[in-house]
Each structure stands twice: as structure tokens, then as C-alpha cells.
Design an enzyme around this catalytic site. Structure first.
Site, PDB file in Angstrom:
ATOM      1  N   LYS A 205       0.040  16.839   0.874  1.00 16.74           N
ATOM      2  CA  LYS A 205       1.102  16.202   0.083  1.00 16.74           C
ATOM      3  C   LYS A 205       1.377  17.080  -1.142  1.00 16.74           C
ATOM      4  O   LYS A 205       0.460  17.704  -1.679  1.00 16.74           O
ATOM      5  CB  LYS A 205       0.575  14.819  -0.326  1.00 16.74           C
ATOM      6  CG  LYS A 205       1.550  13.894  -1.010  1.00 16.74           C
ATOM      7  CD  LYS A 205       0.866  12.521  -1.216  1.00 16.74           C
ATOM      8  CE  LYS A 205       1.752  11.513  -1.896  1.00 16.74           C
ATOM      9  NZ  LYS A 205       1.104  10.184  -2.044  1.00 16.74           N
TER      10      LYS A 205
ATOM     11  N   SER B 258       3.961   6.323  -0.340  1.00 16.57           N
ATOM     12  CA  SER B 258       4.633   7.522  -0.784  1.00 16.57           C
ATOM     13  C   SER B 258       4.264   8.772   0.011  1.00 16.57           C
ATOM     14  O   SER B 258       4.959   9.776  -0.094  1.00 16.57           O
ATOM     15  CB  SER B 258       4.292   7.765  -2.259  1.00 16.57           C
ATOM     16  OG  SER B 258       2.914   8.015  -2.419  1.00 16.57           O
TER      17      SER B 258
ATOM     18  N   SER C 144      -0.283   4.056  -0.155  1.00 10.67           N
ATOM     19  CA  SER C 144       0.523   5.228   0.200  1.00 10.67           C
ATOM     20  C   SER C 144       0.003   6.101   1.328  1.00 10.67           C
ATOM     21  O   SER C 144       0.721   6.991   1.781  1.00 10.67           O
ATOM     22  CB  SER C 144       0.733   6.109  -1.025  1.00 10.67           C
ATOM     23  OG  SER C 144       1.790   5.598  -1.775  1.00 10.67           O
TER      24      SER C 144
HETATM   25  N1  GLN Z   1       4.157   1.652  -3.026  1.00  5.09           N
HETATM   26  C1  GLN Z   1       3.195   1.565  -4.082  1.00  5.09           C
HETATM   27  C2  GLN Z   1       3.807   2.040  -5.383  1.00  5.09           C
HETATM   28  O1  GLN Z   1       4.954   2.378  -5.362  1.00  5.09           O
HETATM   29  C3  GLN Z   1       1.990   2.394  -3.743  1.00  5.09           C
HETATM   30  C4  GLN Z   1       2.204   3.830  -3.955  1.00  5.09           C
HETATM   31  C5  GLN Z   1       0.985   4.650  -3.763  1.00  5.09           C
HETATM   32  O2  GLN Z   1       0.012   4.206  -3.165  1.00  5.09           O
HETATM   33  N2  GLN Z   1       1.019   5.841  -4.316  1.00  5.09           N
HETATM   34  O3  GLN Z   1       3.182   2.046  -6.401  1.00  5.09           O
END
Ligand code: GLN
Length: 485
Positions: A78, A153, A177
Site C-alpha cells: 500500500k 482503504s 481497511s
Molecule cells: N473506513 C474506516 C475509516 O475510514 C477504516 C479505515 C481504515 O481502517 N484505515 O476510518
């Protein structure tokens, strides 16, 4: 033979036997990326020259009989992980010009094994999002249906594995994520216990929740990658100094006699019928495999999303203060003084969702509101963690859905942040509790979209969780499928 459809273990055997070279394998992945990424947009940066050089070095190491488990295997990370001399944008315009002067600890560990790092994967800006639509590099498409989101994400990380662009990837998981995109793309994704993997060199979103983890096409590869990057790191004071078990050693031990808990608060209205059906079938499979299924309660579940969005935004507002055009960030200076420069830099560099969260978090931390919001949320977090620890006195593992629905359509939730936040309802509590969880394929919808089931383990019991995941994978036929791209 399509090399990129094999598992890491299968390829490793071929590499060692000299049936295939890392260079061939790396070229096959680069070709697959070239053929598919105009549709998927999973990669932000492709490191072709560096990857081919690493593959040649890996081939020499293999020829010398000095192979580590990941030697010569093409992987990608990532775009939140720092890789020496490569751009780390974190999906943001503000880091457009940032070239890392060092490797994150996990990247250094992969390199030390001789893994081939092919590139950096697309993601929601600063890991804030559930759909990968918040990326300055554009949204990622779900390989199973290009009209749909891959989840977020770590959407690029999940899509790249699903499409066979690389064998496995690293993502990060702050509130789901890794697990939610893995579920939406039909791959295996694991969020380890907080402290299991070093976060040194990983761009911080919400430091008390962020954790690094693997995504792969199958459970064994996930275990292999976890073992390669886990462990204490003096450069990250939150990494825990407890030995890393051999995750492969116990993988095949089955689930006979294990107690699996179903938290009743997770089987609720709003869960799509097809998800419920697939998860119910998974429960039945575990019963047949000899596990004992019991109902448990995690009574504070209802407060998890609110609690998370206070803590995560508060920590984010603090972590993102460094992008000011001086310490980090593309500077926008219109000649109206220092404060003006900060304002222009941050106004131009951050996207809407990141700005929304900085404002929410700054508000929650401001004097007069701190006790009512941030401190209260921390107390609720303790109760949520306690729920899990109490449940784990009765059971070995928990089983839940990963997400309420299969992958949604691009644009479907962008107008309504609350709807987007609620899609993380089943993954967020695991981060708040600080324990481990993983997503594995357990079915598909009538539209052919993958559905995942979540296993949640006791703190630092990744080995036990992987063992249960492996038993399910062997007994069923849901994973390891490739979309017709
Ligand atoms: N969707 C969640 C957020 O927007 C989790 C994101 C993540 O785990 N980085 O915070």
C-alpha cells in the site's frame, strides 16, 4: 501455466527446483499489471527497474541455495509504506512530491528475505475511507465488477491480489481497511493484534488503532507473509516483544473441539440477505468440522462506530498537523505570510474527507469538549475491549460477517458520509479492542460478488485464527478464484 495464479508456496517450490526464475515470475506480474491496471487503477507507482533488479538478485540467491521463504516472490505494498527512494503519496496530493529516504521496517524485512517489491498500491487518502473513492490517484475498481468499489482503504491491495497482479500485498487496518476490501474482492486479509507488527515507516492515521497486515489469495500465503513481517521493533515502541510463532506449523491442526462464539449483536437487521445466508452456511461448515458453536454477547457494539469516529479523527487531526508545507507537504505560498502559506498548503493538498476528519477531530480535542467527547470515547473503548475479553473467557474465536453488504456501486455512498461510516460496523470493534481479525471468502452474491466471513481471535492468537481459517478454506471452494478481466 499462468504463474500469477499459483500460490506463494507452490511458486517457492518451483523457484527452488529451478523450474521458474524470479525474473520470469516478475515479468509475468508486470505484464498482468500492464494488461489490467488501466481498468483497475490498483497501482499508484510501479517500480519496474527496481523490481527486475531485485528479481535478478533473488535468482542468484536461489541458485546459491540461500532462499528465505519469500525470496524471488513479487509482492506490492500500500502507498502508506515508506520504500527507500520511491514516492509515498498515501493517496494524497499533499505528498505528491515526497520521496522516502528510508524503508519502513516491514519493507526492510521483505527486502531482507529477497522479496521483489513491484510497486505501491492505491488507497483512500491517508487511509480514510471504505471505498477507495477518496484517493488523489482516482478510485480503484472492483475486479469482479468494474462498476463497484473494491472496498477501502486498502482497495488497491485487495484488487491487485484478486486480479493476480502480484502474489500478495501489505495493507493497513485502522477500522477495517484490510478485512473489508479483502471481503469485497474475494481474497484473504488479516489484521493482526495491535503491537504484533512494527508501524515504523508507515504513515500514521490513528496511531492507537493502526496495524499492518497481509492480503493474499489463500490462508497459507497470508500466514507466510504475517510471519515474515511480524515481531518486535525497537523503532516502534508500541510493537510488542513477544516471540513470533511459526504460523505454518499449526496451520493444519483443524478446529475439532474449538469453541466459536457468534456475537448476537452482529446478526442484525440491515445485514443483506445474501451475506446472512453465506455467513450462516460458514457457521454450519464449522459445526461439521467439529467446532462447537455458541452464542455470545458483545453488549457495547452499538457504540463502536461513534467511539471510533471520535478517537480516529482526534488522532488523525494530531498526526496530520505535520503536513504544513514546512515539515512535509507540497507548499503553496501566495506571499501572504506564514499562516497564509499553511492555509493555502492544507486547503490545496487535502481532499474533502481528510478535511472533514481534521475538523471533527480538532473539535473533539478542543478545550471544553475534550472531556465530553474524547475522554468519554476512551472510556467506551475500554468497555468494548472488556466485552471481547469477557467473550474470550467462554470461546476460542468469534465469527461474524465482515461487512453488511457485498461491494457497493461507485458513487453510491459518497454523498452520505454516515452511510459510508456505518459500513464498517463489524470491523471497527476489533481495532478498538486491539485484538486480531481476518476476512476469508465464504460465498458470493447472485451478482457474482464475493462475500467474506470474519474470524476474530484472542490477542496474539493469530496462529489459532489462521488454523481455523485454513480448516474452512480446505473444506470449501470459495477462495482462489480469478475474475474474468
Ligand atoms: N473506513 C474506516 C475509516 O475510514 C477504516 C479505515 C481504515 O481502517 N484505515 O476510518
Amino acid at each position: 501455466m499462468q504463474l500469477n495464479k499459483l500460490t506463494i508456496s507452490q511458486l517457492r517450490a518451483k523457484l527452488i527446483a529451478g523450474e521458474v526464475s524470479s525474473l520470469e515470475l516478475t515479468r509475468a506480474c508486470l505484464e498482468r499489471i500492464a494488461a489490467t491496471d488501466d481498468k483497475l487503477n490498483a497501482f499508484i507507482t510501479i517500480c519496474e527497474t527496481e523490481a527486475l533488479a531485485a528479481a535478478e538478485a533473488a535468482d542468484k540467491r536461489l541458485a546459491a541455495g540461500d532462499a528465505a521463504p519469500l525470496t524471488g516472490i513479487p509482492l506490492a505494498v500500500k502507498d502508506i509504506f515508506n520504500v527507500l527512494d520511491v514516492r509515498t503519496t498515501c493517496g494524497s496530493k499533499i505528498l505528491d512530491n515526497y520521496i522516502s529516504p528510508y524503508d519502513a521496517t516491514v519493507v526492510a524485512k521483505l527486502r531482507a528475505q529477497g522479496a521483489v517489491i513491484i510497486g505501491k498500491l492505491n488507497m483512500d487518502e491517508f487511509a480514510m475511507g471504505s471505498s477507495n473513492e477518496n484517493s488523489a490517484a482516482g478510485s480503484v475498481k472492483n475486479p469482479w465488477d468494474l462498476q463497484r468499489v473494491p472496498g477501502g482503504s486498502s482497495g488497491g491491495s485487495a484488487a491487485a491480489v484478486a486480479a493476480g497482479q502480484v502474489l500478495a500485498t501489505l495493507g493497513t487496518d485502522t477500522g477495517g481497511s484490510i478485512r473489508q476490501p479483502a471481503s469485497h474482492c474475494g481474497v484473504v486479509g488479516l489484521k493482526p493484534t495491535y503491537g504484533r507488527i512494527s508501524r515504523y515507516g508507515v504513515v500514521a492515521y490513528a496511531s492507537s488503532l493502526d496495524q499492518v497486515g497481509p492480503l493474499a489469495s489463500n490462508v497459507e500465503d497470508c500466514a507466510l507473509l504475517l510471519g515474515a513481517v511480524a515481531g518486535y521493533d525497537p523503532a516502534d515502541s508500541t510493537s510488542v516483544d513477544t516471540p513470533v510463532p511459526d504460523y505454518l506449523a499449526s496451520l493444519k491442526d483443524g478446529v475439532k473441539g474449538k469453541k466459536i462464539g457468534l456475537p448476537k449483536e452482529y446478526f442484525i437487521e440491515g445485514l443483506a440477505a445474501e451475506v446472512k445466508q453465506a455467513v450462516t452456511a460458514a457457521i454450519e461448515t464449522y459445526r461439521q468440522l467439529g467446532a462447537e458453536i455458541v452464542e455470545v454477547s458483545l453488549p457495547h457494539t452499538d457504540y463502536a462506530v461513534a467511539c471510533y469516529y471520535l478517537i480516529a479523527t482526534a488522532e488523525a487531526s494530531s498526526n496530520l498537523a505535520r503536513y504544513d508545507g514546512v515539515r512535509f507537504g507540497v507548499r503553496k505560498d501566495n506571499g501572504d505570510g506564514l499562516v497564509g502559506m499553511y492555509q493555502h498548503t492544507r486547503a490545496a493538498g487535502f481532499g474533502d474527507e481528510v478535511k472533514r476528519r481534521i475538523m471533527l477531530g480538532t473539535y473533539a480535542l478542543s478545550s471544553g469538549y475534550y472531556d465530553a467527547y474524547y475522554l468519554k470515547a476512551q472510556k467506551v473503548r475500554t468497555l468494548i475491549r472488556q466485552d471481547f475479553l469477557t467473550a474470550f473467557e467462554q470461546v476460542d474465536l468469534l465469527l461474524t460477517p465482515v461487512a453488511p453488504t457485498p461491494a457497493f456501486k461507485l458513487g453510491e455512498k459518497t454523498g452520505d458520509p454516515l452511510q459510508m461510516y456505518l459500513s464498517d460496523i463489524f470491523t471497527i470493534p476489533v481495532n478498538l479492542a486491539g485484538t486480531c481479525g481476518m476476512s476469508l471468502p465464504c460465498g458470493s452474491s447472485s451478482d457474482g460478488l464475493p462475500i467474506g466471513v470474519q474470524l476474530i481471535g484472542k490477542p496474539f492468537a493469530e496462529a489459532e485464527m489462521l488454523q481455523a481459517a485454513y480448516a474452512f478454506e480446505q473444506a470449501t471452494d470459495f477462495g482462489g478464484k480469478f475474475p474474468p478481466l
